[in-house]
Design an enzyme around this catalytic site. Structure first.
Site, PDB file in Angstrom:
ATOM      1  N   LYS A  59       0.710  -1.250   0.080  1.00  8.89           N
ATOM      2  CA  LYS A  59      -0.155   0.010   0.120  1.00  8.89           C
ATOM      3  C   LYS A  59       0.818   1.105  -0.155  1.00  8.89           C
ATOM      4  CE  LYS A  59      -3.869  -2.557   2.061  1.00  8.89           C
ATOM      5  NZ  LYS A  59      -4.434  -2.984   3.286  1.00  8.89           N
ATOM      6  N   GLN A 103      -4.858  -1.758   9.364  1.00  8.01           N
ATOM      7  CA  GLN A 103      -4.785  -3.234   8.703  1.00  8.01           C
ATOM      8  C   GLN A 103      -5.248  -4.339   9.715  1.00  8.01           C
ATOM      9  OE1 GLN A 103      -3.661  -3.747   5.732  1.00  8.01           O
ATOM     10  NE2 GLN A 103      -4.092  -5.754   5.531  1.00  8.01           N
ATOM     11  N   ASP A 126     -11.123   2.689   4.143  1.00 12.58           N
ATOM     12  CA  ASP A 126     -11.511   1.129   4.047  1.00 12.58           C
ATOM     13  C   ASP A 126     -12.922   0.864   3.893  1.00 12.58           C
ATOM     14  OD1 ASP A 126      -9.832  -0.733   4.096  1.00 12.58           O
ATOM     15  OD2 ASP A 126      -9.236  -0.746   6.330  1.00 12.58           O
TER      16      ASP A 126
END
Ligand code: GUN
Length: 301
Positions: A59, A103, A126
């Protein structure tokens, strides 16, 4: 796209790397045209889970290629939920941060859904926050769609697949993939309009259902779970799994494999995504797309 040989149709391997690179090039041009500060994403990785280390690195690298600034925050695995909340509150209040990603998976002592809820909806690139998940159900496009489900839809559209009237069978009911992708396929909009069935660990007669799928989306996190007997000839198969299987012949000690037995299933399919190089790169591309969207929305306020 690499064509394969099949007695009745040409099988196509959907190249996620190629499609993700096209999206990255579009975003790079968009970011280059922005005056002043560039979009910024905060990437929070708790602890050192090897898969998470590799995903966050990817990322960060993609952000850099596109011109998105990333801020990497690495709290220790021992961080308390309250301390993680405090960190998120600070990032929520920081006007130099457009997007926040925590994450997953998080350590067991932390309530993951509570953490997803703590991220400000307008920075929730997200798409796991309650408000953004709700907006998917309401077909409200002002929110953020979770990156893997959004990536799957984009992959299908850019591969020329229109889901209208098709039977989509989703294997898995996770918050990150199964539930949101089912909602997206169901939406009343171009590229969607599918009839959707969601299967899970308590589903009876699973192969009988998956064999009805025109499009089978496998997101259960079980290596090579989908076998040839579970797939209708001519189906489109989207493999969301990224499983690490021990393999002594590899330097790393493991190999990556999907939720689909690719060798057995691919000769049957009209189209299939490989692992790696299918859905994975699309997740990262859509994260960047959401970050640029968050930046634009923040600057329009
Ligand atoms: N872990 C696996 N997929 C994802 C994702 O899309 N976002 C986050 N934050 N964690 C993940």
């Amino acid at each position: 796209m690499r064509p394969g040989v099949n007695p009745t149709f040409i099988m196509e391997i959907i190249d996620g790397n190629q499609i993700a690179a096209a999206i990255a090039a579009e975003l790079k041009a968009e970011v280059a045209a922005l005056a002043g500060r560039k979009p910024c994403i905060a990437l929070v990785r708790v602890g050192d889970d090897p898969a998470s280390v590799s995903y966050v690195k990817k990322k960060e690298k993609t952000a850099e290629e596109i011109g998105v600034t990333s801020r990497i925050i690495l709290p220790p695995v021992s961080i308390t939920q309250d301390a993680l909340f405090k960190l998120l509150d600070e990032l929520n209040a920081d006007s130099a941060v457009d997007g926040i990603l925590v994450q997953s998976p998080l350590p067991k002592h932390i309530d993951e859904v509570a953490v997803f809820r703590r991220v400000a909806p307008e920075k929730d690139v997200d798409g796991f926050n309650t408000l953004n998940l709700g907006k998917v159900a309401q077909e409200d496009e002002t929110g953020f769609v979770a990156c893997t489900p959004a990536g799957i839809m984009e992959l299908l559209i850019r591969s020329g697949v229109d889901l209208k009237g098709k039977h989509v069978v989703v294997l898995g009911r996770s918050l990150i993939v199964g539930k949101p992708v089912a909602l997206l396929a169901l939406q009343k909009k171009a590229g969607a309009n599918a009839t959707v069935t969601v299967c899970h660990s308590a589903t009876a007669n699973l192969p009988a259902i998956t064999r009805q799928a025109d499009v089978l989306i496998a997101a259960i996190g079980r290596p090579e779970f989908v076998t040839a007997e579970m797939v209708k000839p001519g189906a489109i198969v989207i493999d969301v799994g990224i499983n690490r299987v021990p393999d002594a012949s590899k330097k790393s000690g493991y190999r990556l494999t999907g939720d689909v037995n690719f060798a057995a299933v691919s000769p049957l399919c009209a189209k299939i995504t490989p692992v790696p190089g299918g859905v994975g790169p699309m997740t990262v591309a859509m994260l960047m797309k959401n970050t640029v969207k968050a930046f634009r929305l923040a600057h329009a306020r």
